[in-house]
Design a protein around this motif. Structure first.
Motif, PDB file in Angstrom:
ATOM      1  N   ARG A 100      -6.938   3.875   8.069  1.00 47.07           N
ATOM      2  CA  ARG A 100      -7.371   2.538   8.471  1.00 47.07           C
ATOM      3  C   ARG A 100      -8.547   2.652   9.415  1.00 47.07           C
ATOM      4  NH1 ARG A 100      -4.374  -0.810  11.280  1.00 47.07           N
ATOM      5  NH2 ARG A 100      -2.715   0.618  11.832  1.00 47.07           N
TER       6      ARG A 100
ATOM      7  N   MET B  16     -15.416  -5.680   6.319  1.00 49.54           N
ATOM      8  CA  MET B  16     -14.711  -4.584   5.644  1.00 49.54           C
ATOM      9  C   MET B  16     -15.685  -3.761   4.787  1.00 49.54           C
ATOM     10  SD  MET B  16     -10.953  -6.063   4.711  1.00 49.54           S
ATOM     11  CE  MET B  16      -9.688  -6.111   5.980  1.00 49.54           C
ATOM     12  N   GLY B  17     -15.222  -2.620   4.370  1.00 51.31           N
ATOM     13  CA  GLY B  17     -16.061  -1.700   3.592  1.00 51.31           C
ATOM     14  C   GLY B  17     -15.963  -0.323   4.208  1.00 51.31           C
ATOM     15  N   ARG B  18     -15.004   0.479   3.672  1.00 56.47           N
ATOM     16  CA  ARG B  18     -14.773   1.794   4.263  1.00 56.47           C
ATOM     17  C   ARG B  18     -15.805   2.808   3.788  1.00 56.47           C
ATOM     18  NH1 ARG B  18      -8.528   1.849   2.705  1.00 56.47           N
ATOM     19  NH2 ARG B  18      -9.512   1.024   0.855  1.00 56.47           N
TER      20      ARG B  18
ATOM     21  N   THR C 140     -10.778  -5.291  -6.046  1.00 56.53           N
ATOM     22  CA  THR C 140     -11.006  -4.904  -4.657  1.00 56.53           C
ATOM     23  C   THR C 140     -12.106  -5.782  -4.086  1.00 56.53           C
ATOM     24  OG1 THR C 140     -11.905  -3.251  -3.147  1.00 56.53           O
ATOM     25  CG2 THR C 140     -12.465  -2.955  -5.445  1.00 56.53           C
ATOM     26  N   ILE C 141     -11.914  -6.247  -2.856  1.00 58.01           N
ATOM     27  CA  ILE C 141     -12.990  -7.023  -2.236  1.00 58.01           C
ATOM     28  C   ILE C 141     -14.194  -6.125  -1.953  1.00 58.01           C
ATOM     29  CG2 ILE C 141     -11.401  -8.689  -1.172  1.00 58.01           C
ATOM     30  CD1 ILE C 141     -12.112  -7.309   1.548  1.00 58.01           C
ATOM     31  N   ASP C 142     -13.975  -4.812  -1.935  1.00 58.27           N
ATOM     32  CA  ASP C 142     -15.061  -3.886  -1.582  1.00 58.27           C
ATOM     33  C   ASP C 142     -16.097  -3.725  -2.696  1.00 58.27           C
ATOM     34  OD1 ASP C 142     -13.578  -3.475   0.709  1.00 58.27           O
ATOM     35  OD2 ASP C 142     -12.657  -1.631  -0.016  1.00 58.27           O
TER      36      ASP C 142
ATOM     37  N   ASN D  42       0.833  -1.209   0.000  1.00 54.28           N
ATOM     38  CA  ASN D  42       0.000   0.000   0.000  1.00 54.28           C
ATOM     39  C   ASN D  42       0.867   1.259   0.000  1.00 54.28           C
ATOM     40  OD1 ASN D  42      -2.370  -1.428   0.076  1.00 54.28           O
ATOM     41  ND2 ASN D  42      -2.440  -1.488   2.308  1.00 54.28           N
TER      42      ASN D  42
ATOM     43  N   ARG E 146     -10.078 -11.511   3.245  1.00 57.60           N
ATOM     44  CA  ARG E 146      -9.239 -11.348   2.044  1.00 57.60           C
ATOM     45  C   ARG E 146      -8.340 -12.535   1.793  1.00 57.60           C
ATOM     46  NH1 ARG E 146      -6.943  -5.461   2.751  1.00 57.60           N
ATOM     47  NH2 ARG E 146      -4.971  -6.548   2.596  1.00 57.60           N
TER      48      ARG E 146
ATOM     49  N   HIS F 298      -8.974  -9.438   8.148  1.00 56.70           N
ATOM     50  CA  HIS F 298      -8.326  -9.901   6.918  1.00 56.70           C
ATOM     51  C   HIS F 298      -8.660 -11.337   6.559  1.00 56.70           C
ATOM     52  CE1 HIS F 298      -6.232  -6.194   7.803  1.00 56.70           C
ATOM     53  NE2 HIS F 298      -5.960  -6.146   6.512  1.00 56.70           N
TER      54      HIS F 298
ATOM     55  N   GLU G 248     -17.192  -1.608   8.434  1.00 59.11           N
ATOM     56  CA  GLU G 248     -16.206  -0.853   9.227  1.00 59.11           C
ATOM     57  C   GLU G 248     -16.364   0.657   9.074  1.00 59.11           C
ATOM     58  OE1 GLU G 248     -12.270  -1.884   7.818  1.00 59.11           O
ATOM     59  OE2 GLU G 248     -12.866  -1.609   5.741  1.00 59.11           O
TER      60      GLU G 248
END
Ligand code: F6P
Length: 361
Positions: A257, A182-184, A138-140, A73, A287, A284, A235
């Motif tokens: 984060r 996850m998911g910002r 992306t997993i998102d 990253n 992922r 994680h 998240e």
């Protein structure tokens, strides 16, 4: 023809399927050479980070999670964190160095596999004259220029299975179980996993929640004789009167984060009188590990199409899928917009029809 390939940003199930498909298509169909750049674009800033990718080298990687090329990253070469003699860290444009290295290696084209940040970097290099093709991951699943990204299906299945497991323990103990996924900025994982896993409450970044509404749903279930509830929280979900929960310690060059959304909600529920409440943070695990059939197929089809674009000389494109058809869009279009859950859309309406609360009323 010598084609480079790098994987940037967070790892994602299906990355190895892309690499394998690109190598097979480039080598077997076109007789080209493929060079893997290790550790994202950091591999172009440091020597000895290249790997020659032959069909033999990619044998057996299709079912593997992660990426055989490594990822990072911290590798944005346009604002790379460089430590100064006084110890301070300054974001520095190292793209000229990367362009020199690409010329030295003799790469004719580059495949950039990554999320929105990586696609923006690909566009930056395109503007400096490099022949690039982007492959979204992306997993998102929050890139607007494609219906799906690989990794999402795997993450949703893992979150759904976690909910199934929490369901039996919640029911046995008459508990409220809160699962953080996850998911910002977009709540796709929470929404899909929550609907498929029979959640009672789904809290999304797109719909600010009210504690009273969550408590109301739990109480209504209790009144009807069901003494447990399942809550899924993304998240990046935040209360209407508060901010998103951020983790400590993100550094320069790294994305913010997130962390603590489930714990915060559990504390709020306890303070409001719900005694038996537990938080699980999936993290994680979403992922890691082997990709689903869907993600292997999507990764494979993306890899094949990307090499097709190189063969046709159609650069500055990002591969995508619309419906069931693989295609491509201009990279500038690809990095424009995030795809977020529509609070008034079909999916949320269907979820409400089956009794799911979004904590908004
Ligand atoms: O963008 C993918 C993603 O998994 C997000 O869902 C999550 O917020 C973030 O990456 C986590 O990043 P890291 O692996 O750097 O903690």
């Amino acid at each position: 023809m010598r084609v480079g390939i790098s994987t940037g940003g967070g790892d994602c199930p299906g990355l190895n399927a892309v690499i394998r498909a690109a190598v097979h298509t480039a080598v077997s169909s076109h007789g080209w050479e493929v060079v893997g750049i290790e550790d994202g674009l950091q591999g172009l800033l440091q020597p000895r980070k290249l790997v020659s990718l032959s069909p033999a080298r990619v044998r057996g990687i299709l079912p593997l999670g992660g990426t055989i090329l490594g990822s990072t990253n911290r590798g944005n070469p346009f604002s790379y964190p460089v430590e100064q003699p006084d110890g301070s860290v300054v974001a520095t444009d190292l793209s000229p160095r990367v362009m020199d290295r690409i010329r030295d290696i003799g790469l004719d084209a580059m495949l950039f596999v990554g999320g929105d940040g990586t696609q923006a970097i690909a566009q930056g290099f395109r503007e400096r004259g490099l022949d690039v093709v982007g492959i979204p991951k992306t997993i998102d699943n929050d890139l607007d220029a494609t219906d799906y990204t690989f990794g999402f299906d795997t993450a949703v299945n893992i979150a759904m299975e976690a909910l199934d497991r929490l369901h039996t323990t919640a029911e046995s103990h008459d508990r409220v179980m809160v699962l953080e996924v996850m998911g910002r900025d977009a709540g796709w994982i929470a929404l899909h996993a929550g609907m498929a896993g029979g959640a009672d409450v789904i809290l999304l970044p797109e719909i600010p929640y009210h504690l009273d509404a969550v408590l109301g749903k739990i109480a209504a279930r209790r009144r009807s004789g069901t003494n447990f509830s399942l809550v899924v929280i993304a998240e990046g979900a935040a209360p209407a009167d508060g901010d998103v929960a951020l983790a400590e310690g993100a550094r320069i060059g790294q994305a913010r984060r997130y962390g603590g959304a489930a714990e915060r909600l559990v504390e709020q529920l306890r303070e409001a009188g719900e005694e038996d409440v537990r938080a699980t943070v999936l993290g994680h695990i979403q992922r890691g590990g082997t990709p689903t059939h869907f993600d292997r197929m999507l990764g494979t089809r993306f890899g094949v199409h990307a090499i097709g674009l190189v063969a046709e000389g159609r650069f500055g494109r990002m591969v995508n899928i619309r419906g069931t058809t693989i295609g491509d869009v201009d990279l500038r279009e690809a990095i424009g917009e995030l795809k977020r859950v529509d609070p008034d859309g079909q999916l949320v309406a269907a979820a409400r029809s089956v009794g799911i609360s979004f904590g908004d009323g």
